[in-house]
Enzyme design. Structure first.
Site, PDB file in Angstrom:
ATOM      1  N   CYS A 157      27.393  41.980  39.615  1.00 25.76           N
ATOM      2  CA  CYS A 157      27.648  42.253  38.197  1.00 25.76           C
ATOM      3  C   CYS A 157      28.681  41.278  37.644  1.00 25.76           C
ATOM      4  CB  CYS A 157      28.128  43.688  38.015  1.00 25.76           C
ATOM      5  SG  CYS A 157      28.497  44.123  36.302  1.00 25.76           S
ATOM      6  N   CYS A 160      31.177  42.852  35.225  1.00 22.81           N
ATOM      7  CA  CYS A 160      32.215  43.650  35.897  1.00 22.81           C
ATOM      8  C   CYS A 160      33.267  42.768  36.555  1.00 22.81           C
ATOM      9  CB  CYS A 160      31.585  44.534  36.964  1.00 22.81           C
ATOM     10  SG  CYS A 160      30.203  45.545  36.425  1.00 22.81           S
ATOM     11  N   ASP A 161      32.818  41.714  37.241  1.00 23.58           N
ATOM     12  CA  ASP A 161      33.697  40.986  38.160  1.00 23.58           C
ATOM     13  C   ASP A 161      34.057  39.567  37.754  1.00 23.58           C
ATOM     14  OD1 ASP A 161      33.586  43.246  39.707  1.00 23.58           O
ATOM     15  OD2 ASP A 161      32.032  42.492  41.052  1.00 23.58           O
TER      16      ASP A 161
END
Length: 332
Positions: A157, A160-161
Site C-alpha cells: 500500500c 499507507c507507507d
C-alpha cells in the site's frame, strides 16, 4: 508499514476478561462476518442502536491491520499507533458497547431463507440481518524474502507507507492502473521509482501510461520479474531477472511495493451474493447487496480506497442501513 505479525497478536492482547457469549445463544439481531475496522465499527454502531449483535472474527481478528506496524494516518493518534494496537482498542470498544465477539471462522452461509444462517465448524448462528466485512488480501509475489521483509521494506500500500520511504529508490511491481497509481504517488517521496513489469508493455489505461512515461522519476524494467529480495535488518536490494534473456541485475533499493491486485474474501458467498468478475461484492444501493437484509462493508467491495478509515466509514454506513432495514421490517 507492513510486518509479519499474525492474528495471535490480537488474541494475546485482548481484554483479559472479555464478554464471553452464552454457549446456548445462537440467535442474534445482527451477525457481522469479519473483524477489521469495518466489522468492529459496524458492531459499535449496531450495539449502540440497541441490537443484539454478534461478530464472528474469523482466523485473523483485526484483519490486515494486524499485519501492519506503524499507522500514521488514522485520526485521533497524534504520534501514530501500531496496527495491532489499533485493532485491540477497536475490539475493546466494541465489546464495551455490548457486542458479542467470537473468534471462529465462518465455513458456510445460507442467505436463501430468513432468518439468515451463518455456520462455523462448531456452531450455527441466526441473524435477522448480516453484514459482510471479510475484507480483501493483497496478491503476493510468492518469494521467501517477501515475508522476511514484510514491514521492513516490502509493502502492499503506497498510500499507507509511502511517506516512510523519503529520498530512497523504490520498486513497484505490476503493470495495471493500480501499479501506475502507486508508482506515481511514490514519486512524491522517492528519488527514483523502478517499475518492474513481466511484459513489454503496460496493461494500464492509456491516460495512466502517458502519465507514467512523462514522469522522469519513473524508470521502466520491461519483461522483468523480481526473483529475490535481500537485506540485513531491512530490505536493501532486489534481484531482477529479464524473462526473455535470462539476464539478472541487482538494484539497491529501500522498498518494494507489490501492486498486482487484491483478492476479496468472498468465495464463501459465491452463488448467493452478486459478485463482479474479480470477486468483489456488487452493491445494489449504498451498502445493500442483492439479498435484502444482507449488507457489505469495507474492502470486500471497495477496490479503490482500501484504507482503515474508509473501511470504518463503510462499517458505520452498513450499521445505519441495517438499522433502517430492521426498523422498516418490524413495522410491516
Amino acid at each position: 508499514m507492513m510486518s509479519a505479525n499474525t492474528g495471535a497478536t490480537i488474541l494475546e492482547n485482548k481484554d483479559e476478561s472479555p464478554k464471553m457469549p452464552d454457549k446456548k445463544k445462537t440467535k442474534f439481531d445482527i451477525v457481522i462476518i469479519g473483524a477489521g475496522p469495518s466489522g468492529y465499527t459496524a458492531g459499535i454502531y449496531s450495539s449502540r442502536a440497541g441490537y443484539d449483535t454478534l461478530i464472528l472474527s474469523g482466523i485473523l481478528p483485526g484483519g490486515q491491520l494486524v499485519n501492519t506496524t506503524e499507522v500514521e494516518n488514522y485520526p485521533g493518534f497524534e504520534k501514530g499507533i501500531m496496527g495491532p494496537d489499533l485493532m485491540i482498542e477497536m475490539r475493546k470498544q466494541t465489546q464495551r458497547m455490548g457486542t458479542t465477539i467470537i473468534d471462529d471462522e465462518v465455513v458456510d452461509v445460507d442467505f436463501r431463507h430468513k432468518p439468515f444462517k451463518v455456520l462455523t465448524a462448531s456452531e450455527e448462528y441466526e441473524g435477522r440481518a448480516v453484514i459482510i466485512a471479510t475484507g480483501a488480501n493483497p496478491r503476493k509475489l510468492g518469494l521467501a524474502g517477501e515475508q522476511t521483509f514484510a514491514g521492513k521494506g516490502v509493502s502492499y500500500c503506497a498510500t499507507c507507507d509511502g511517506p516512510f520511504f523519503r529520498n530512497q529508490e523504490l520498486i513497484v511491481v505490476g503493470g495495471g492502473d493500480s501499479a501506475i497509481e502507486e508508482a506515481t504517488f511514490l514519486t512524491k517521496f522517492a528519488t527514483t521509482v523502478h517499475l518492474v513489469h513481466r511484459r513489454e508493455s503496460l496493461r494500464a489505461s492509456k491516460i495512466m501510461q502517458d502519465r507514467a512515461e512523462k514522469n522522469n522519476k519513473i524508470k521502466f524494467h520491461w519483461n522483468s520479474a523480481v526473483i529475490d529480495i535481500k537485506g540485513d535488518q531491512k530490505m536493501q536490494q532486489a534481484v531482477l531477472k529479464n524473462i526473455k534473456t535470462g539476464e539478472e541485475k541487482t538494484l539497491n533499493v529501500g522498498g518494494l511495493f507489490v501492486a498486482i491486485g487484491h483478492e476479496p474474501n468472498t468465495k464463501l458467498f459465491k452463488n448467493q451474493i452478486d459478485l463482479d468478475n474479480e470477486g468483489y461484492i456488487i452493491l445494489k444501493n449504498k451498502t445493500h447487496t442483492n439479498i435484502e437484509g444482507v449488507f457489505a462493508a469495507g474492502d470486500v467491495h471497495d477496490r479503490n480506497y482500501r484504507q482503515a478509515i474508509t473501511a470504518a466509514g463503510f462499517g458505520c454506513m452498513a450499521a445505519i442501513d441495517v438499522d433502517k432495514y430492521l426498523t422498516d421490517s418490524s413495522e410491516k
